[in-house]
Write an enzyme that holds these catalytic residues in place. Structure first.
Site, PDB file in Angstrom:
ATOM      1  CB  SER A 167       3.060   3.095   7.769  1.00 38.25           C
ATOM      2  OG  SER A 167       2.005   2.617   9.000  1.00 38.25           O
TER       3      SER A 167
ATOM      4  NE  ARG B 206      -5.589   5.418   3.077  1.00 39.92           N
ATOM      5  CZ  ARG B 206      -4.866   5.688   3.541  1.00 39.92           C
ATOM      6  NH1 ARG B 206      -3.907   4.197   3.690  1.00 39.92           N
ATOM      7  NH2 ARG B 206      -5.212   6.169   4.709  1.00 39.92           N
TER       8      ARG B 206
ATOM      9  CB  VAL C 159       1.117   9.342   3.401  1.00 40.69           C
ATOM     10  CG1 VAL C 159       0.047   7.926   3.666  1.00 40.69           C
ATOM     11  CG2 VAL C 159       0.995  10.123   2.750  1.00 40.69           C
ATOM     12  N   GLY C 160      -2.512   9.181   3.650  1.00 40.13           N
ATOM     13  CA  GLY C 160      -3.477   8.947   2.970  1.00 40.13           C
ATOM     14  C   GLY C 160      -5.010   9.801   3.735  1.00 40.13           C
TER      15      GLY C 160
ATOM     16  CG  ASP D  99      -1.146  -3.252   3.733  1.00 41.68           C
ATOM     17  OD1 ASP D  99      -0.865  -4.212   5.086  1.00 41.68           O
ATOM     18  OD2 ASP D  99      -0.301  -2.297   4.597  1.00 41.68           O
TER      19      ASP D  99
ATOM     20  N   PRO E 289       4.373  11.959 -16.149  1.00 40.71           N
ATOM     21  CG  PRO E 289       5.764  12.013 -18.414  1.00 40.71           C
ATOM     22  CD  PRO E 289       4.138  12.489 -17.772  1.00 40.71           C
ATOM     23  NE  ARG E 290       6.214  12.291  -9.190  1.00 39.45           N
ATOM     24  CZ  ARG E 290       5.804  11.799  -7.901  1.00 39.45           C
ATOM     25  NH1 ARG E 290       4.590  11.112  -7.672  1.00 39.45           N
ATOM     26  NH2 ARG E 290       6.178  12.389  -6.787  1.00 39.45           N
TER      27      ARG E 290
ATOM     28  CG  HIS F 257      -4.200  -0.228   6.053  1.00 36.05           C
ATOM     29  ND1 HIS F 257      -4.766   0.366   6.135  1.00 36.05           N
ATOM     30  CD2 HIS F 257      -3.415   0.073   6.327  1.00 36.05           C
ATOM     31  CE1 HIS F 257      -4.871   1.371   6.221  1.00 36.05           C
ATOM     32  NE2 HIS F 257      -3.261   1.075   5.774  1.00 36.05           N
TER      33      HIS F 257
END
Ligand SMILES: O=C(O)[C@H](O)CO
Length: 351
Positions: free
Chosen positions: A319, A268, A114-115, A292, A210-211, A316
């Site tokens: 996931s 990250r 995803v990164g 992580d 904002p979300r 890390h």
């Protein structure tokens, strides 16, 4: 070894080992394969993705057949020459040098992550290369790990097992190995749904804006970064690493946090200034940190952060569940194939 489905099926009949494939091909088969787009896969990705590539009949691909060490840079620069597509993981730096080495055939890059801080988006855009990535499919696994890391850090589980194993476990003591509870706390997060059952009093979050649709699900309040630092008992970071977020967690942020607060980072390492974090942890400015991700990865075993009892460091693995890594691998393979067909990818970065 370049592989395609049709060639493989025919070869199964003549029962040769994969390494003998090229030698066993008839000239027709070789001609058929040589017209397919060429793809290089920079890692032995989980089986679902490989199966999709193999069975597509759409590409011939070669892969760095190891998960234990990344493909050496020099080898990568050689292997990408003339490819039409590239499937990479986050250990490969996709920059101008690599794109130059690949040349003008390269039209699609698919990263199994995803990164995207390992990708030079500007260089990719300049060359009109489309980019696929793998958001969403890892959200559950990362949220689970974040909760595990948060509880491990706040309830001092690593210290506790160490004490139990090494003779530090004496009589039951009233304040020994006490930590901080989620109950009645304020949490600044994106893992709120997972934490709701822990009787958290308030969820707050920050973002560029904002979300409301997401926030309303968990009744979270939008605050500034300053307020997030001031109010959070547990502050979890899950943003992408971009020039705007680089070292956003620094002395300034830590100095605003409560000294009973726990800091968690599963995004990250680059979003944190590690020297400032060390300072904040060793002086008691904040109570603990669970990481992580670090800079660099792997973090050298003699790094000062490893000397701190109130810092839990994982390699890390947010996931790292079998189902999620397979889903990421399948999504990366499908993004690549769709991109090579000139169709919209399932998840494509807007460049
Ligand atoms: O970027 C990603 O996909 C994650 O960091 C991998 O765990």
């Amino acid at each position: 070894m370049w592989c395609s489905r049709t060639a493989l099926h025919r070869l199964q009949r003549i029962a040769v080992t994969p390494l003998n494939i090229t030698g066993g091909l008839t000239s027709n088969m070789q001609r058929e394969m040589s017209t397919l787009p060429r793809v290089y896969v920079t890692r032995q990705i989980p089986p679902e993705g490989l199966k999709i590539l193999r069975e597509s009949g759409q590409v011939q691909f070669q892969l760095w057949d190891s998960d234990d060490i990344p493909v050496p840079r020099q080898e990568l620069l050689e292997k990408v020459k003339g490819v039409d597509g590239l499937l990479c993981v986050l250990t490969e730096k996709i920059d101008a040098e690599l794109l130059e080495a690949a040349g003008p055939n390269l039209k699609v890059l698919s990263t199994m992550s995803v990164g995207f801080d390992h990708l030079s988006l500007e260089e990719l855009k300049k060359r009109g290369i489309r980019v696929g990535y793998t958001p969403d499919v890892l959200t559950d696994a990362v949220a689970e790990l974040t909760v595990a890391l948060l509880l491990t850090t706040s309830r001092r589980l690593i210290e506790a097992t160490h004490e139990a194993k090494t003779g530090g476990w004496g009589t039951w003591r009233t304040l020994w190995l006490c930590g901080y509870e989620l109950a009645n706390s304020t949490v600044g997060v994106a893992i709120a749904e997972r934490l709701a059952p822990f009787k958290v009093k308030k969820f707050i979050y920050t973002d560029v804006a904002p979300r409301p649709e997401l926030a309303s699900i968990i009744n979270a309040e939008y605050v500034s970064l300053d307020e997030l630092a001031k109010q959070s008992d547990f502050l979890t970071v899950c943003c992408a690493l971009t020039p705007e977020t680089k070292e956003i967690c620094n002395k300034d942020l830590f100095s605003k946090m409560k000294n009973t607060s726990i800091f968690i980072n599963t995004s990250r390492g680059g979003v944190v200034n590690q020297e400032d974090l060390y300072e904040a942890l060793s002086t008691g400015q904040i109570a603990g940190a669970g990481l992580d991700v670090t800079v660099p990865e792997p973090l050298p075993t003699n790094h000062p952060l490893f000397t701190l009892k109130n810092c839990v460091i994982l390699p890390h693995i947010a996931s790292a569940s079998y189902s999620t890594r397979n889903a990421m691998s399948a999504l990366a393979a499908n993004n690549l194939l769709l991109g090579l067909r000139g169709e919209p990818m399932i998840k494509e970065l807007k460049l």
